[in-house]
Design an enzyme around this catalytic site. Structure first.
Site, PDB file in Angstrom:
ATOM      1  N   THR A  57      -4.593   0.463 -21.048  1.00 16.52           N
ATOM      2  CA  THR A  57      -4.758  -0.335 -19.842  1.00 16.52           C
ATOM      3  C   THR A  57      -6.192  -0.147 -19.353  1.00 16.52           C
ATOM      4  OG1 THR A  57      -4.181   1.421 -18.274  1.00 16.52           O
ATOM      5  CG2 THR A  57      -2.349   0.161 -19.233  1.00 16.52           C
ATOM      6  N   ASP A 111       0.871  -1.170   0.000  1.00 11.63           N
ATOM      7  CA  ASP A 111       0.000   0.000   0.000  1.00 11.63           C
ATOM      8  C   ASP A 111       0.908   1.220   0.000  1.00 11.63           C
ATOM      9  OD1 ASP A 111      -1.700   2.121   0.453  1.00 11.63           O
ATOM     10  OD2 ASP A 111      -2.652   1.268   2.234  1.00 11.63           O
ATOM     11  N   TYR A 145      -6.690  14.221 -11.555  1.00  9.27           N
ATOM     12  CA  TYR A 145      -5.602  13.382 -12.052  1.00  9.27           C
ATOM     13  C   TYR A 145      -4.493  14.240 -12.643  1.00  9.27           C
ATOM     14  CZ  TYR A 145      -3.145   9.865 -14.851  1.00  9.27           C
ATOM     15  OH  TYR A 145      -2.185   9.053 -15.407  1.00  9.27           O
TER      16      TYR A 145
END
Length: 270
Positions: A183, A56, A148
């Site tokens: 992706t 993580d 983003y």
């Protein structure tokens, strides 16, 4: 080959760009470790690689344990590829605070944390390389993915600044700026006119080339650099008009939401 024998740790290594990079570097003779928040996927993807663990990137102890395990099993880390990242598509104004925080935590804090932890090991040795996966969105604002883009601007700015702070130390810091890459992250989104998407292998090759010959930053594909330069250095209104003409403003604003359900749930951005 120069890559052979290097110890490389890759975050977000169970899928997409991370897995493609791990596979390529392992094939070139590197000792490769992958970490991913999805432990099952990391285990499956890690078959044939040298090391795999749950990671993580937003948790200091988890990241430290990952790097410790890699060095205990494979030796001092030569290269860290900070690849883990998530994206959310939609209106910035309507984006939930939880989703915004998720992007900031993974895309910015995770990269900063990984860079610091790796550099603290590399600098005393006088060698090493941290490669941060940024985005074309680091330099070109794109409607529909405001947060983003903000995180990737941060990744580029952080990487460039850390590189300046450690010039001459023997430790390199690089940023990779891929265009849209095929992706799961871009499931259901549109496409700009005249530009092909990159493949994960394209980004993997860029990483391999950086290991061989370190540079501050590289765009993927390299051919898109001219288009980026033109749009960035035009007067703002003309640059934005060019983007509209190419359809770049519709890539993330005309989206098949149904195709993104699986990714959004898995990445915590739903």
């Amino acid at each position: 080959m120069p890559v052979a024998g290097k110890v490389v740790a890759i975050t977000g290594g169970a899928r997409g760009i991370g897995l493609a990079t791990a596979s390529l570097l392992h094939g070139l003779g590197a000792e490769v470790a992958i970490g991913d928040v999805d432990e099952t996927a990391a285990t499956e993807a890690g078959v044939g690689l040298d090391c795999h663990r749950r990671l993580d990137v937003t948790d200091r102890q988890s990241f430290t344990d990952f790097l410790d395990a890699v060095e205990e099993q494979l030796g001092p880390i030569d290269v860290l590829v900070n690849n883990a990242g998530v994206i959310a598509v939609g209106s910035a104004v309507e984006e939930s605070d939880a989703v915004t925080k998720r992007l900031l935590d993974v895309n910015i804090y995770g990269v900063i944390l990984g860079t610091k932890l790796a550099a603290q090991r590399m600098l005393p040795r006088g060698r090493g390389h941290v490669i941060n996966i940024a985005s074309l969105g680091s330099v070109l604002p794109t409607a529909g993915i405001a947060t983003y883009c903000a995180t990737k601007h941060a990744v580029l700015g952080f990487t460039d600044t850390v590189r300046l702070e450690n010039r001459g130390s023997g430790v390199h810091f690089s940023a990779v700026l891929p265009t849209l890459t095929n992706t799961e992250m871009i499931a259901g989104v549109g496409h700009a006119k005249g530009f092909r998407n990159a493949e994960p292998d394209d980004v993997a090759k860029a990483v391999a080339n950086l290991i061989v010959k370190p540079k501050a930053r590289v765009l993927v594909p390299r051919s898109i650099g001219a288009a980026v330069a033109v749009q960035r250095f035009l007067p703002q209104r003309l640059g934005e008009a060019l983007g509209r003409a190419l359809g770049s403003e519709r890539v993330f604003t005309t989206v098949d939401v149904g195709q993104r359900t699986g990714y959004a749930k898995r990445s915590g951005t739903s």
